[in-house]
Design a protein around this motif. Structure first.
Motif, PDB file in Angstrom:
ATOM      1  N   ILE A   3       8.629 -18.812  42.402  1.00  0.00           N
ATOM      2  CA  ILE A   3       6.765 -18.582  41.769  1.00  0.00           C
ATOM      3  C   ILE A   3       6.024 -17.360  43.017  1.00  0.00           C
ATOM      4  O   ILE A   3       6.818 -18.306  43.883  1.00  0.00           O
ATOM      5  CB  ILE A   3       5.755 -20.295  42.318  1.00  0.00           C
ATOM      6  N   ASN A   4       4.961 -17.117  42.574  1.00  0.00           N
ATOM      7  CA  ASN A   4       3.976 -15.767  43.533  1.00  0.00           C
ATOM      8  C   ASN A   4       3.141 -16.694  44.457  1.00  0.00           C
ATOM      9  O   ASN A   4       2.419 -16.722  43.616  1.00  0.00           O
ATOM     10  CB  ASN A   4       3.949 -14.295  43.325  1.00  0.00           C
ATOM     11  N   ALA A   5       4.047 -16.958  45.335  1.00  0.00           N
ATOM     12  CA  ALA A   5       2.431 -17.213  46.246  1.00  0.00           C
ATOM     13  C   ALA A   5       1.578 -17.396  46.317  1.00  0.00           C
ATOM     14  O   ALA A   5       0.322 -17.528  46.144  1.00  0.00           O
ATOM     15  CB  ALA A   5       3.360 -18.060  47.771  1.00  0.00           C
ATOM     16  N   MET A   6       1.778 -15.474  46.655  1.00  0.00           N
ATOM     17  CA  MET A   6       0.317 -14.878  47.118  1.00  0.00           C
ATOM     18  C   MET A   6      -0.820 -15.057  45.193  1.00  0.00           C
ATOM     19  O   MET A   6      -1.908 -15.119  45.582  1.00  0.00           O
ATOM     20  CB  MET A   6       0.244 -13.031  46.416  1.00  0.00           C
ATOM     21  N   GLU A   7       0.630 -15.504  44.397  1.00  0.00           N
ATOM     22  CA  GLU A   7      -0.887 -15.350  42.971  1.00  0.00           C
ATOM     23  C   GLU A   7      -1.830 -16.564  42.860  1.00  0.00           C
ATOM     24  O   GLU A   7      -2.894 -16.661  43.379  1.00  0.00           O
ATOM     25  CB  GLU A   7       0.250 -15.599  41.958  1.00  0.00           C
ATOM     26  N   LYS A   8      -1.248 -18.055  43.566  1.00  0.00           N
ATOM     27  CA  LYS A   8      -2.127 -19.269  43.830  1.00  0.00           C
ATOM     28  C   LYS A   8      -2.901 -19.187  45.453  1.00  0.00           C
ATOM     29  O   LYS A   8      -4.091 -19.041  45.408  1.00  0.00           O
ATOM     30  CB  LYS A   8      -1.001 -20.392  44.698  1.00  0.00           C
ATOM     31  N   ASP A  33      -8.947  -9.925  34.737  1.00  0.00           N
ATOM     32  CA  ASP A  33      -8.331  -8.180  35.260  1.00  0.00           C
ATOM     33  C   ASP A  33      -8.154  -8.069  36.808  1.00  0.00           C
ATOM     34  O   ASP A  33      -7.360  -7.358  37.398  1.00  0.00           O
ATOM     35  CB  ASP A  33      -9.262  -7.665  34.248  1.00  0.00           C
ATOM     36  N   VAL A  34      -9.346  -9.268  37.413  1.00  0.00           N
ATOM     37  CA  VAL A  34      -9.699  -9.228  38.912  1.00  0.00           C
ATOM     38  C   VAL A  34      -7.771  -9.514  39.422  1.00  0.00           C
ATOM     39  O   VAL A  34      -8.177  -9.158  40.622  1.00  0.00           O
ATOM     40  CB  VAL A  34     -11.018  -9.513  38.970  1.00  0.00           C
ATOM     41  N   LEU A  35      -7.899 -10.944  39.021  1.00  0.00           N
ATOM     42  CA  LEU A  35      -6.616 -11.187  39.544  1.00  0.00           C
ATOM     43  C   LEU A  35      -5.344 -10.032  39.404  1.00  0.00           C
ATOM     44  O   LEU A  35      -4.528  -9.976  40.499  1.00  0.00           O
ATOM     45  CB  LEU A  35      -6.349 -12.619  38.827  1.00  0.00           C
ATOM     46  N   ALA A  36      -4.917  -9.946  38.097  1.00  0.00           N
ATOM     47  CA  ALA A  36      -3.718  -9.218  37.969  1.00  0.00           C
ATOM     48  C   ALA A  36      -4.320  -7.223  38.915  1.00  0.00           C
ATOM     49  O   ALA A  36      -2.981  -6.956  39.476  1.00  0.00           O
ATOM     50  CB  ALA A  36      -4.081  -8.489  36.905  1.00  0.00           C
ATOM     51  N   MET A  37      -5.425  -6.579  39.082  1.00  0.00           N
ATOM     52  CA  MET A  37      -5.134  -6.288  39.686  1.00  0.00           C
ATOM     53  C   MET A  37      -5.089  -6.348  41.304  1.00  0.00           C
ATOM     54  O   MET A  37      -4.455  -5.492  42.092  1.00  0.00           O
ATOM     55  CB  MET A  37      -6.871  -5.112  39.823  1.00  0.00           C
ATOM     56  N   VAL A  38      -6.152  -6.937  41.815  1.00  0.00           N
ATOM     57  CA  VAL A  38      -5.668  -7.831  43.498  1.00  0.00           C
ATOM     58  C   VAL A  38      -4.045  -8.056  43.753  1.00  0.00           C
ATOM     59  O   VAL A  38      -3.757  -7.426  45.066  1.00  0.00           O
ATOM     60  CB  VAL A  38      -6.831  -8.634  43.595  1.00  0.00           C
ATOM     61  N   LEU A  39      -3.137  -8.210  42.583  1.00  0.00           N
ATOM     62  CA  LEU A  39      -2.446  -9.033  42.941  1.00  0.00           C
ATOM     63  C   LEU A  39      -1.284  -8.109  43.021  1.00  0.00           C
ATOM     64  O   LEU A  39      -0.206  -7.766  43.476  1.00  0.00           O
ATOM     65  CB  LEU A  39      -1.625 -10.268  41.940  1.00  0.00           C
ATOM     66  N   ASN A  40      -1.658  -6.901  42.585  1.00  0.00           N
ATOM     67  CA  ASN A  40      -0.708  -5.116  42.061  1.00  0.00           C
ATOM     68  C   ASN A  40      -0.781  -4.906  43.822  1.00  0.00           C
ATOM     69  O   ASN A  40      -0.642  -3.640  43.658  1.00  0.00           O
ATOM     70  CB  ASN A  40      -1.615  -4.593  41.275  1.00  0.00           C
ATOM     71  N   LYS A  41      -2.088  -5.535  44.323  1.00  0.00           N
ATOM     72  CA  LYS A  41      -2.655  -4.164  45.663  1.00  0.00           C
ATOM     73  C   LYS A  41      -1.948  -5.146  46.906  1.00  0.00           C
ATOM     74  O   LYS A  41      -1.537  -4.562  47.906  1.00  0.00           O
ATOM     75  CB  LYS A  41      -4.052  -4.306  45.992  1.00  0.00           C
ATOM     76  N   LEU A  73     -10.480  -8.380  46.990  1.00  0.00           N
ATOM     77  CA  LEU A  73     -11.029  -9.005  45.848  1.00  0.00           C
ATOM     78  C   LEU A  73     -11.796  -8.218  45.662  1.00  0.00           C
ATOM     79  O   LEU A  73     -12.336  -8.241  44.508  1.00  0.00           O
ATOM     80  CB  LEU A  73     -10.765 -10.611  46.595  1.00  0.00           C
ATOM     81  N   ILE A  74     -12.592  -7.810  46.757  1.00  0.00           N
ATOM     82  CA  ILE A  74     -13.816  -7.343  46.563  1.00  0.00           C
ATOM     83  C   ILE A  74     -13.261  -6.246  46.237  1.00  0.00           C
ATOM     84  O   ILE A  74     -14.289  -6.192  44.753  1.00  0.00           O
ATOM     85  CB  ILE A  74     -14.787  -7.598  47.735  1.00  0.00           C
TER      86      ILE A  74
END
Length: 100
Positions: A3-8, A33-41, A73-74
């Motif tokens: 599990i990617n803890a950062m996703e949670k 889209d927001v979550l995918a973008m921030v998880l890539n950062k 996130l913002i």
């Protein structure tokens, strides 16, 4: 299971601040889209079960660390809000080859 803890962590942070982000569209597509973008950062942090996510989250108790995640996130929420790819967003006709 890995599990990617950062996703949670980012999902929880998004849920906590969603109403304050003032996104033009809050459909599931825009949220994802927001979550995918921030998880890539953010750097992923992997654990082997859901219970261990709390250990990673405890590392973000420091206000500066959490603020850094919130700023990312913002930024991502603003990009998606300004350029939604969903059918309900006011700029849905934006070229799909843009960076979002």
């Amino acid at each position: 299971m890995v599990i990617n803890a950062m996703e949670k962590i980012m999902r929880d942070l998004f849920s906590e601040y969603e109403h304050k982000l003032q996104m033009k569209c809050t459909c599931e597509s825009c949220k994802e889209d927001v979550l995918a973008m921030v998880l890539n950062k953010v750097q992923p942090k992997y654990v082997t079960n859901e219970e261990k996510v709390m250990y990673i989250k405890a590392g973000y108790v420091d206000k500066q660390e959490m603020t850094t995640l919130l700023v990312k996130l913002i930024e991502c929420a603003k990009l998606v809000s300004d350029n939604p790819y969903c059918k309900t967003g006011e700029k849905a006709e934006v070229d799909q080859s843009s960076t979002v």
